[in-house]
Scaffold this active site. Structure first.
Site, PDB file in Angstrom:
ATOM      1  N   TYR A  30       0.814  -1.215   0.000  1.00  0.00           N
ATOM      2  CA  TYR A  30       0.000   0.000   0.000  1.00  0.00           C
ATOM      3  C   TYR A  30       0.849   1.267   0.000  1.00  0.00           C
ATOM      4  O   TYR A  30       0.368   2.340  -0.344  1.00  0.00           O
ATOM      5  CB  TYR A  30      -0.924   0.026   1.230  1.00  0.00           C
ATOM      6  CG  TYR A  30      -2.084  -0.922   1.124  1.00  0.00           C
ATOM      7  CD1 TYR A  30      -1.870  -2.286   1.013  1.00  0.00           C
ATOM      8  CD2 TYR A  30      -3.393  -0.451   1.140  1.00  0.00           C
ATOM      9  CE1 TYR A  30      -2.920  -3.166   0.924  1.00  0.00           C
ATOM     10  CE2 TYR A  30      -4.459  -1.333   1.047  1.00  0.00           C
ATOM     11  CZ  TYR A  30      -4.217  -2.686   0.941  1.00  0.00           C
ATOM     12  OH  TYR A  30      -5.266  -3.558   0.843  1.00  0.00           O
TER      13      TYR A  30
ATOM     14  N   LYS B 109       4.130 -15.445   3.299  1.00  0.00           N
ATOM     15  CA  LYS B 109       4.264 -16.243   2.070  1.00  0.00           C
ATOM     16  C   LYS B 109       5.761 -16.428   1.845  1.00  0.00           C
ATOM     17  O   LYS B 109       6.321 -16.026   0.820  1.00  0.00           O
ATOM     18  CB  LYS B 109       3.576 -15.492   0.914  1.00  0.00           C
ATOM     19  CG  LYS B 109       3.515 -16.240  -0.400  1.00  0.00           C
ATOM     20  CD  LYS B 109       2.542 -17.392  -0.392  1.00  0.00           C
ATOM     21  CE  LYS B 109       2.565 -18.125  -1.734  1.00  0.00           C
ATOM     22  NZ  LYS B 109       1.891 -19.435  -1.677  1.00  0.00           N
TER      23      LYS B 109
ATOM     24  N   ASP C  47      -1.826 -18.779   2.007  1.00  0.00           N
ATOM     25  CA  ASP C  47      -2.816 -19.567   1.260  1.00  0.00           C
ATOM     26  C   ASP C  47      -3.422 -20.657   2.141  1.00  0.00           C
ATOM     27  O   ASP C  47      -4.635 -20.881   2.141  1.00  0.00           O
ATOM     28  CB  ASP C  47      -2.225 -20.146  -0.043  1.00  0.00           C
ATOM     29  CG  ASP C  47      -0.757 -20.519   0.072  1.00  0.00           C
ATOM     30  OD1 ASP C  47      -0.176 -20.347   1.160  1.00  0.00           O
ATOM     31  OD2 ASP C  47      -0.183 -21.012  -0.920  1.00  0.00           O
TER      32      ASP C  47
ATOM     33  N   ASP D 141      -5.848  -7.443   4.837  1.00  0.00           N
ATOM     34  CA  ASP D 141      -7.054  -6.880   4.229  1.00  0.00           C
ATOM     35  C   ASP D 141      -7.922  -8.005   3.666  1.00  0.00           C
ATOM     36  O   ASP D 141      -9.134  -8.088   3.906  1.00  0.00           O
ATOM     37  CB  ASP D 141      -6.632  -5.918   3.112  1.00  0.00           C
ATOM     38  CG  ASP D 141      -7.762  -5.008   2.671  1.00  0.00           C
ATOM     39  OD1 ASP D 141      -8.801  -4.973   3.360  1.00  0.00           O
ATOM     40  OD2 ASP D 141      -7.611  -4.339   1.639  1.00  0.00           O
TER      41      ASP D 141
ATOM     42  N   ASP E  43     -11.720  -9.788   5.202  1.00  0.00           N
ATOM     43  CA  ASP E  43     -12.988  -9.850   4.445  1.00  0.00           C
ATOM     44  C   ASP E  43     -13.480 -11.296   4.440  1.00  0.00           C
ATOM     45  O   ASP E  43     -14.669 -11.557   4.609  1.00  0.00           O
ATOM     46  CB  ASP E  43     -12.792  -9.381   2.996  1.00  0.00           C
ATOM     47  CG  ASP E  43     -13.166  -7.912   2.807  1.00  0.00           C
ATOM     48  OD1 ASP E  43     -12.916  -7.130   3.748  1.00  0.00           O
ATOM     49  OD2 ASP E  43     -13.709  -7.554   1.742  1.00  0.00           O
TER      50      ASP E  43
END
Ligand SMILES: NC(=O)c1ccc[n+]([C@@H]2O[C@H](COP(=O)([O-])OP(=O)(O)OC[C@H]3O[C@@H](n4cnc5c(N)ncnc54)[C@H](O)[C@@H]3O)[C@@H](O)[C@H]2O)c1
Length: 359
Positions: free
Chosen positions: A141, A191, A223, A247, A251
């Site tokens: 970001y 990751k 994942d 983020d 969700d």
């Protein structure tokens, strides 16, 4: 206590849900004898329309002068042009960065009476109580370069993910501090099999874990974590991860709690100042229709009382009121179920405010 709380409603349903959060805070103030003032300021698309910038200096100044910020949501189709030089999200990102709010706490709790609101099986989601700590001021970001350009093979774009060890260490430490008051387990998500930033993340997280021997620290690939969150969410206590992963995972986790409209958040830095907002966006299709669920914003107000003002019984009084209203069978459209009473945004806010009592 007297506290100034800056309110930045933003766009879409932002104004509707922050109004209900303010209602809850006013009920608390009256009950406990506090004085809260709520100066408002522009941010996001509304700010672009009026001032040409997504975060006017006056809004930033107001936030800096306040004990805490109550934030709604930003964005909407009107400002969605990907080539626009000024975009609503810039306001929120500048606010988080400018206020040094690097740890975004996102609790995911499923109220027993909402077990049927989740699309997952009751035996999977019952009892879910986890908290995601999302790193908020680094990663993709904010990394530079971030740009689009014409390259030798046509259109190209680049974003940069970068982290310093200090950025990783402070947010993982924040997760350990939270876990100490919970089930003492931290799951660090990365990751590392692919990304250099993730290999640094895992190394530093392990070092922080070693400095907090009372906390069980585990490391999971993002994942796998995404899969585990819907397979067996009750295994998690505190999850800590970088900006983009956090983020997306939250969700996904909102499905566990029944709706995006149920999840609050607190963004914290080194001091007491914090920014409190629902995790959802501006939900343009619901805006102005009295349909949005205000509970995420109201629970964000409870977090504000707890983390920025140290008003613990007051925070609990809001959380208790939310539980009571849900137990009494009231629902907004997004969490509607058979044999429940569906109410609008304002009515839900009124019901919650009216049930705020001392324990
Ligand atoms: N922090 C923020 O302000 C923030 C976060 C995410 C998205 N956005 C922006 O919001 C706009 C819409 O994005 P989106 O649709 O991807 O995400 P969204 O969170 O606004 O909506 C996703 C889904 O959840 C529903 N929903 C969201 N909040 C709800 C509530 N309180 N009650 C009931 N249902 C609710 C929406 O109707 C929609 O179906 C975009 O402009 C996006 O950039 C802003």
């Amino acid at each position: 206590m007297h506290a100034q709380i800056a309110v930045l409603p933003g766009d879409g349903i932002g104004g509707e849900v922050t109004a209900e959060a303010q209602k809850a805070l006013m009920a608390v103030a009256e009950l406990y004898g506090h004085r809260f003032s709520f100066p408002t300021a522009l941010v996001g698309g509304a700010a672009i329309d009026q001032t040409g910038t997504a975060l006017p200096d006056e809004s930033m100044d107001l936030c800096r002068q306040s004990a805490a910020v109550l934030f709604g949501a930003i964005g909407g189709p009107k400002w969605d042009d990907p080539r626009a030089p000024v975009r609503p999200e810039q306001g929120l990102l500048a606010l988080r960065k400018g206020l040094g709010l690097y740890a975004n706490l996102r609790p995911v709790r499923l109220y027993d009476c909402l077990v049927d609101a989740s699309t997952l099986k009751p035996e999977v989601v019952r009892g879910v109580d986890l908290i995601v700590v999302r790193e908020l001021t680094g990663g993709l970001y904010f990394g530079q370069p971030s740009k689009r350009f014409d390259g030798p093979h046509g259109r190209e774009a680049v974003d940069t993910m970068s982290y310093t060890e200090e950025e990783v260490a402070r947010v993982v430490q924040a997760a350990c501090d939270l876990a100490r008051h919970r089930r003492r387990k931290v799951t660090s998500v990365d990751k590392q099999n692919v990304l250099s930033t993730s290999r640094l993340w895992r190394e530093v997280a392990a070092e922080v874990g070693a400095r907090n021997p009372d906390i069980t620290m585990e490391h999971v690939l993002v994942d796998n974590c995404a899969m585990q969150l819907v397979r067996e969410p009750s295994q998690f206590d505190v999850l800590v991860t970088e900006n983009t992963f956090g983020d997306i995972l939250t969700d996904e986790a909102s499905v566990l709690a029944g709706s995006m409209g149920m999840l609050p958040s607190a963004s914290l830095g080194t001091g007491k100042m914090g920014l409190y907002e629902p995790i959802h966006g501006s939900a343009p299709s619901l805006a102005g229709k009295d349909l949005a669920n205000p509970i995420a914003a109201i629970l964000s107000a409870a977090m504000l009382l707890r983390y920025s003002l140290d008003l613990f019984p007051e925070a609990e009084s809001i959380e208790r009121a939310v539980r009571q209203v849900l137990d009494d069978g009231y629902r907004t459209e997004d969490i509607r179920a058979a044999d429940t009473k569906v109410v609008g945004t304002r009515k839900m806010g009124d019901l919650i405010a009216s049930r705020i009592t001392r324990s």
